[in-house]
Design an enzyme around this catalytic site. Structure first.
Site, short mmCIF file in Angstrom:
data_model
loop_
_atom_site.label_atom_id
_atom_site.label_comp_id
_atom_site.label_asym_id
_atom_site.label_seq_id
_atom_site.Cartn_x
_atom_site.Cartn_y
_atom_site.Cartn_z
CB CYS A 189 -9.20 -4.20 -0.16
SG CYS A 189 -9.86 -2.79 -1.05
NE ARG A 194 -24.37 21.01 3.24
CZ ARG A 194 -25.01 20.89 2.24
NH1 ARG A 194 -24.72 19.63 1.54
NH2 ARG A 194 -25.99 21.70 1.64
CB ILE A 195 -16.15 19.74 1.47
CG1 ILE A 195 -15.28 19.63 2.77
CG2 ILE A 195 -15.12 20.13 0.37
CD1 ILE A 195 -14.76 21.33 3.00
CD GLU A 240 -27.45 8.06 10.93
OE1 GLU A 240 -26.71 9.11 11.48
OE2 GLU A 240 -27.35 8.17 9.76
CD1 TRP A 270 -3.43 -0.64 0.66
CD2 TRP A 270 -2.10 -2.28 1.38
NE1 TRP A 270 -4.07 -1.72 0.64
CE2 TRP A 270 -3.39 -2.73 1.14
CE3 TRP A 270 -1.25 -3.23 1.96
CZ2 TRP A 270 -3.85 -4.05 1.50
CZ3 TRP A 270 -1.62 -4.48 2.09
CH2 TRP A 270 -2.92 -4.96 1.63
CG MET A 307 -13.44 18.15 -9.59
SD MET A 307 -14.26 17.84 -7.87
CE MET A 307 -15.38 16.63 -8.14
CD GLU A 352 -28.40 3.38 14.07
OE1 GLU A 352 -27.66 3.46 13.14
OE2 GLU A 352 -28.99 4.41 14.52
CE1 TYR A 383 -8.53 0.17 -0.57
CE2 TYR A 383 -6.14 0.44 -1.36
CZ TYR A 383 -7.21 -0.23 -0.96
OH TYR A 383 -6.87 -1.59 -0.62
CG HIS A 395 -11.93 -2.98 3.11
ND1 HIS A 395 -10.61 -3.29 2.54
CD2 HIS A 395 -12.39 -4.10 3.91
CE1 HIS A 395 -10.29 -4.72 3.07
NE2 HIS A 395 -11.47 -5.18 3.88
NE ARG A 403 -18.03 15.58 -2.20
CZ ARG A 403 -19.02 16.06 -2.68
NH1 ARG A 403 -19.67 17.13 -2.22
NH2 ARG A 403 -19.53 15.65 -4.00
CG ASP A 404 -11.97 10.98 0.85
OD1 ASP A 404 -10.81 11.60 0.93
OD2 ASP A 404 -12.47 10.10 1.60
CG ASP A 426 -11.66 -8.32 4.31
OD1 ASP A 426 -11.02 -8.66 3.23
OD2 ASP A 426 -11.80 -7.44 4.89
#
Length: 741
Positions: free
Chosen positions: A331, A530-531, A501, A295, A537, A506, A570, A389, A634-635, A412
């Protein structure tokens, strides 16, 4: 008894075809041989009265026809039955015995069959079966019965238990007349799990799902980010040449087999056991497993994990180089290879992606980040939130657990934590994760944390004290995704893992899991951030991101805003900065909104962007008077250019076909060292790479042509990867429907 191979008396199996090519061996059977039960059959109409035992000639077998075409069709193994017999357990299969000299006579001859698997077969372990020719077909047992008899040809139906161990079997025949006889090796066959058989532990009642999760050789794996999900095509290729043998080899070098081969082969009757073995063998951390994980973005002595477009090349490399680990995997590569192996063995399996996936090492269901006053991470971080993941789910019953835990099981193969001393994970029922039942085998706490862990950010102030920040932008376990059945679409399966949620269900699940952090009330300050992004992009472009801030209180707020963009892998490991802004005096009026832009330039990120194509944008809003910190993240996924694929000619089985592959260079700089790599189950026998010798200038379209030879009628996927010095791991695909020749 299952599948299309049910008894079809009086009609026999399909017409005879050439022998499977096995050389028959024979040995004498003495009077000391174990006694066998005489079996009935269907005598020919012209059969003469049986000779006295003392006068009957020996029954001599000339050859055995394993009926590859008929059995391959009935058992959904036609792609595997080109030169061998591959059948599924719990379902009858056909064979024909051709005798020399005289025909089989029911009242004179006794035929007894033997099927063995593993190096030390035994009846007690279930790896050896000895059964006579019989009129009756007994459910759940090894049986052989006569379907038809024509002159010297005896057509038989053999049945296997739906609980038999899977693997390679040797089938033998003992033919005796009186107290003398001969023994013949009829050949070998491979027995697989059978999702078409209601008595099998992997039974699925939906034909559409059986085809998707066992027979389909192509699919998609989901990457990118939770806000921009990217589908990546993958060639599983579980029926390609040599893959079944490689999967059986993988089972035969696993540490449990090397320690006690008899017990290991016996336990291969259970998909729970086989799934756990495969989970450990796809990585090489404890054994001669397939893939080595890496990685750190340094892949010079191997292959970048982002390069792969299918499992076939990986498994063939591992086999061809003496089971030496293949470099490198991450992964989704581990999950995809496990999916190929499990589908090949007959276990319904799918690859799953979890966005914002937690790696919780100490099982406290909490990921803590420690930051300085500017929001920068401090020290090494082993517990991380991965951008996404991947793991696999396999469908099976769980007789070892309480009722209700059958169905999809999470496995996994990515080496993260040890389970019972081995780097593997699962199988654990997805239902148990949803219910918060963390006592369930195997590894429920780790998988529960991956989708439910809480995240706490601590900000260290000037005096050294730590202050908890508010971060509502990072929620663990989002948009859990897999490919839809029968369609090239994404299916969201988050509801299989989590209740809605805020629901009472829950809260009950969190209470069972003792997840007290999630039950605590969230802090609110009246100021939120927030972004946001304003446009799509793409790779090579400059673009703006925005910190969108709201003040929902009646008071003026004097704040400081620190905005930062950094490249990121990632798995959450941050790279260099590619954009910053620090506003010391940001005034927020009552009940107001503000949007603060941050410009991100290609020249700033091009040299540090990883092949994940991800940039993490983070805003830290500090209100000194209230000693308050609000964090937002934010990604951002930068989209690669499109690879276009044209098919030249009409796709027909066993007829040459040409694919034209092209891509436009979207960057402002030339690309060098360019190549296209293509593969596709049933379209090419092996992966092909076409190199482009000349640089590809900005905005130039590069084209290559690739020869294909479709082998099978139906839908296939051609999967493509483009590589160059500045633009890597660009993926594309084209569905091709092959017609009959």
């Amino acid at each position: 008894m299952c599948g299309p191979g049910r008894p079809r008396l009086p009609r026999g199996p399909p017409p005879a075809r050439p022998t499977a090519g096995y050389k028959l061996t024979r040995r004498a059977v003495s009077a000391a041989s174990p006694p066998v039960v005489r079996a009935g059959g269907f005598p020919c109409p012209s059969e003469k009265p049986p000779l006295p035992l003392s006068m009957a000639e020996d029954l001599i077998l000339e050859r055995c026809d394993l009926e590859l075409e008929a059995n391959g069709r009935d058992h959904h193994t036609a792609d595997l039955c080109q030169d061998r017999l591959v059948v599924r357990r719990g379902q009858p299969f056909w064979l024909k015995l051709h005798f020399e000299g005289r025909s089989y006579e029911a009242g004179v001859d006794t035929l007894t069959f033997s099927a063995v698997t593993g190096p030390a077969p035994s009846e007690e372990a279930g790896t050896k079966a000895r059964f006579p020719l019989s009129d009756a077909v007994e459910e759940g047992a090894w049986t052989a019965s006569v379907v038809d008899q024509q002159d010297g040809v005896l057509s038989l139906q053999l049945s296997t238990p739906a609980t038999a161990p899977i693997g390679l079997y040797r089938l033998s025949l003992e033919a005796s007349t009186g107290y003398q006889g001969s023994s013949f090796v009829l050949g070998h066959f491979t027995l697989l799990f059978n999702t078409w058989c209601p008595a099998d532990a992997v039974y699925l009642d939906s034909e559409e799902e059986r085809r998707e999760y066992v027979l389909t050789q192509q699919g998609f794996i989901y990457q990118g980010s939770a806000k921009f999900i990217k589908s990546v095509p993958w060639n599983y290729g579980q029926f390609e040449d040599g893959i079944l043998d490689t999967c059986l080899m993988l089972l035969d070098i696993n540490p449990k087999f090397l320690k006690d081969s008899g017990r290991d082969c016996s336990r291969r009757s259970s998909p729970v056991y086989v799934g756990r073995v495969v989970s450990g063998m796809v990585n090489c951390n404890d054994d001669q497993g397939v893939l080595q994980g890496r990685w750190d973005n340094n892949y010079g002595d191997g292959v970048s994990p982002m390069f792969w477009i299918g499992s076939v090349d990986i498994l063939r490399r591992w086999r061809d180089y003496g089971c030496q680990q293949v470099k490198y995997g991450q992964c989704w590569v581990f999950a995809a290879v496990a999916c190929t192996v499990l589908r090949c063995l007959g276990i319904p399996t799918r690859v799953v992606t979890n966005y914002n996936s937690a790696h919780d090492q100490n099982s406290n269901l909490l990921i803590e980040y420690f930051r300085n006053e500017f929001g920068e991470l401090q020290g090494d971080k082993s517990e991380m939130i991965w951008n996404f993941h991947c793991w696999v789910e396999s469908w099976m019953t769980r007789p070892d657990l309480q009722p209700g835990y059958e169905g999809w099981q999470a496995l996994d193969p990515t080496p993260q934590e040890k389970s019972e001393g081995t780097y593997c994970c699962g199988p654990v029922p997805v239902r148990a994760i949803k219910e918060g039942d963390l006592s369930t085998k195997y590894d429920a706490p780790f998988v529960f944390a991956e989708v439910n862990a809480d995240v706490v950010d601590w900000i260290q102030q000037e005096d050294g004290s730590m202050h908890k920040s508010i971060n509502h932008s990072l929620v663990v376990g989002l948009k859990i995704s897999t490919k839809s059945v029968g369609r090239d679409e994404r299916e969201d399966i988050t509801h299989n893992y989590k209740y809605p949620e805020g629901s009472q269900e829950e809260r009950d699940a969190f209470t069972r899991a003792n997840h007290l952090n999630k039950l605590a009330e969230k802090e609110e300050t009246g100021v939120a951030m927030r972004i946001r992004v304003a446009e799509s992009m793409s790779m090579g472009s400059d673009f703006d991101v925005f910190a969108h801030i709201t003040n929902d209180t009646a008071e003026d707020r004097a704040c400081r805003l620190v905005l930062c963009a950094r490249t990121v892998s990632y798995n959450g490991v941050l790279g260099p900065e590619c954009g910053t802004k620090d506003l010391l005096g940001l005034a927020l009026e009552p009940y107001s909104e503000k949007s603060i832009p941050l410009r991100i330039l290609y020249e700033k990120y091009r040299d540090s962007l990883t092949q994940s194509n991800l940039i993490k944008v983070q805003g830290l809003l500090i209100e000194p008077a209230a000693n308050s910190y609000v964090l937002a993240q934010r990604d951002i996924y930068l989209e690669n250019p499109e690879i276009k694929i044209r098919v030249l000619g009409e796709p027909k089985q066993n007829r040459k076909l040409v694919a034209e592959v092209s891509m436009r260079n979207p960057l402002t700089v030339p690309l060098t060292g360019c190549s296209f790599t293509v593969e596709g189950a049933g379209l090419l026998r092996e992966q092909k790479t076409v190199e482009i010798p000349d640089p590809v200038e900005p905005e130039e379209v590069v084209k290559v042509r690739v020869d294909l030879l479709p082998l099978h009628v139906g839908l296939s996927k051609l999967v493509v990867n483009f590589e160059s010095d500045k633009l890597k791991s660009v993926k594309g695909f084209r569905n091709i429907i092959i017609g009959p020749s």
